[in-house]
Design a protein around this motif. Structure first.
Motif, short mmCIF file in Angstrom:
data_model
loop_
_atom_site.label_atom_id
_atom_site.label_comp_id
_atom_site.label_asym_id
_atom_site.label_seq_id
_atom_site.Cartn_x
_atom_site.Cartn_y
_atom_site.Cartn_z
N GLY A 9 44.87 82.10 -61.67
CA GLY A 9 43.87 81.21 -62.24
C GLY A 9 44.03 79.79 -61.78
N TRP A 10 43.31 78.89 -62.45
CA TRP A 10 43.34 77.50 -62.03
C TRP A 10 43.13 76.56 -63.21
N LEU A 11 43.49 75.31 -62.96
CA LEU A 11 43.26 74.20 -63.88
C LEU A 11 42.41 73.16 -63.18
N GLU A 12 41.62 72.43 -63.96
CA GLU A 12 40.81 71.33 -63.46
C GLU A 12 41.15 70.08 -64.26
N CYS A 13 41.34 68.96 -63.56
CA CYS A 13 41.72 67.73 -64.23
C CYS A 13 41.37 66.54 -63.35
N ASP A 14 41.72 65.34 -63.80
CA ASP A 14 41.54 64.16 -62.96
C ASP A 14 42.89 63.76 -62.37
N GLU A 15 42.89 62.70 -61.59
CA GLU A 15 44.12 62.31 -60.88
C GLU A 15 45.26 61.93 -61.83
N ALA A 16 44.96 61.18 -62.86
CA ALA A 16 46.01 60.79 -63.81
C ALA A 16 46.56 62.02 -64.54
N GLN A 17 45.69 62.92 -64.94
CA GLN A 17 46.13 64.15 -65.60
C GLN A 17 46.92 65.02 -64.65
N LEU A 18 46.57 65.02 -63.36
CA LEU A 18 47.31 65.81 -62.39
C LEU A 18 48.76 65.40 -62.34
N ALA A 19 49.03 64.12 -62.44
CA ALA A 19 50.42 63.65 -62.46
C ALA A 19 51.15 64.23 -63.66
N ALA A 20 50.50 64.26 -64.82
CA ALA A 20 51.11 64.83 -66.03
C ALA A 20 51.30 66.34 -65.88
N VAL A 21 50.32 67.03 -65.28
CA VAL A 21 50.43 68.47 -65.04
C VAL A 21 51.66 68.74 -64.18
N ARG A 22 51.80 67.98 -63.11
CA ARG A 22 52.95 68.16 -62.21
C ARG A 22 54.27 67.93 -62.93
N GLU A 23 54.32 66.95 -63.82
CA GLU A 23 55.55 66.69 -64.59
C GLU A 23 55.89 67.88 -65.49
N ILE A 24 54.89 68.44 -66.14
CA ILE A 24 55.12 69.60 -67.01
C ILE A 24 55.61 70.79 -66.19
N ILE A 25 54.96 71.06 -65.10
CA ILE A 25 55.37 72.17 -64.23
C ILE A 25 56.80 71.96 -63.75
N SER A 26 57.11 70.74 -63.35
CA SER A 26 58.46 70.42 -62.87
C SER A 26 59.50 70.59 -63.97
N SER A 27 59.14 70.24 -65.19
CA SER A 27 60.10 70.35 -66.30
C SER A 27 60.40 71.81 -66.65
N HIS A 28 59.54 72.73 -66.22
CA HIS A 28 59.74 74.15 -66.48
C HIS A 28 60.20 74.92 -65.23
N ALA A 29 60.51 74.19 -64.17
CA ALA A 29 60.85 74.83 -62.90
C ALA A 29 62.03 75.79 -63.08
N ASP A 30 61.86 77.00 -62.54
CA ASP A 30 62.90 78.02 -62.65
C ASP A 30 63.35 78.53 -61.29
N ASP A 31 62.85 77.93 -60.22
CA ASP A 31 63.18 78.31 -58.85
C ASP A 31 62.82 79.76 -58.53
N HIS A 32 61.88 80.30 -59.27
CA HIS A 32 61.38 81.64 -58.97
C HIS A 32 59.88 81.70 -59.27
N TYR A 33 59.51 81.95 -60.52
CA TYR A 33 58.11 82.05 -60.88
C TYR A 33 57.37 80.72 -60.74
N SER A 34 58.08 79.62 -60.82
CA SER A 34 57.43 78.33 -60.69
C SER A 34 56.85 78.12 -59.28
N HIS A 35 57.28 78.93 -58.32
CA HIS A 35 56.72 78.85 -56.97
C HIS A 35 55.29 79.38 -56.90
N GLY A 36 54.81 79.98 -57.98
CA GLY A 36 53.43 80.46 -58.02
C GLY A 36 52.41 79.35 -58.17
N TRP A 37 52.86 78.14 -58.57
CA TRP A 37 51.97 77.00 -58.71
C TRP A 37 51.67 76.39 -57.35
#
Length: 121
Positions: A9-37
């Motif tokens: 699937g996908w997410l839609e956001c603006d540039e400022a929100q994209l930075a927050a999305v990336r932070e959340i994804i990074s905070s959950h990084a597991d070096d396996h399934y997180s590579h799906g993003w």
């Protein structure tokens, strides 16, 4: 071997929100399934897109949906008031397909429409 869920699937956001999305994804990084993003190599125009696609173990569903819940709570970043929105299909090997909607500041889960059944063939 375990039970797997095909998540795409996908997410839609603006540039400022994209930075927050990336932070959340990074905070959950597991070096396996997180590579799906992933994101496009270069964003086009004003909407920013973030995609996910992977077959994950059922035991990792909470890990993934918690990210979506956190992302859904990202506030609007301008006067338009647009929140992050998105759509994911989750094809569970045992329980069938579900639709995950990121909208209105939350994650809404419902059975997937039968017309999407071909994706879980």
């Amino acid at each position: 071997m375990g039970v797997y869920v095909s998540v795409r699937g996908w997410l839609e956001c603006d540039e400022a929100q994209l930075a927050a999305v990336r932070e959340i994804i990074s905070s959950h990084a597991d070096d396996h399934y997180s590579h799906g993003w992933s994101t496009p190599r270069r964003q086009v125009n004003w909407t920013r897109y973030v995609f996910y696609g992977a077959d994950i173990r059922e035991s990792a569903l909470d890990w993934f949906t918690e990210q979506l819940r956190e992302i859904a709570r990202i506030p609007a970043s301008d006067e338009d008031g647009d929140l992050v929105r998105g759509l994911f299909l989750a094809g569970h090997e045992v329980d069938g397909a579900a639709e995950w909607q990121v909208r209105d500041g939350r994650l809404a889960v419902s059975p997937a429409d039968a017309r999407h059944k071909y994706l879980d063939g």
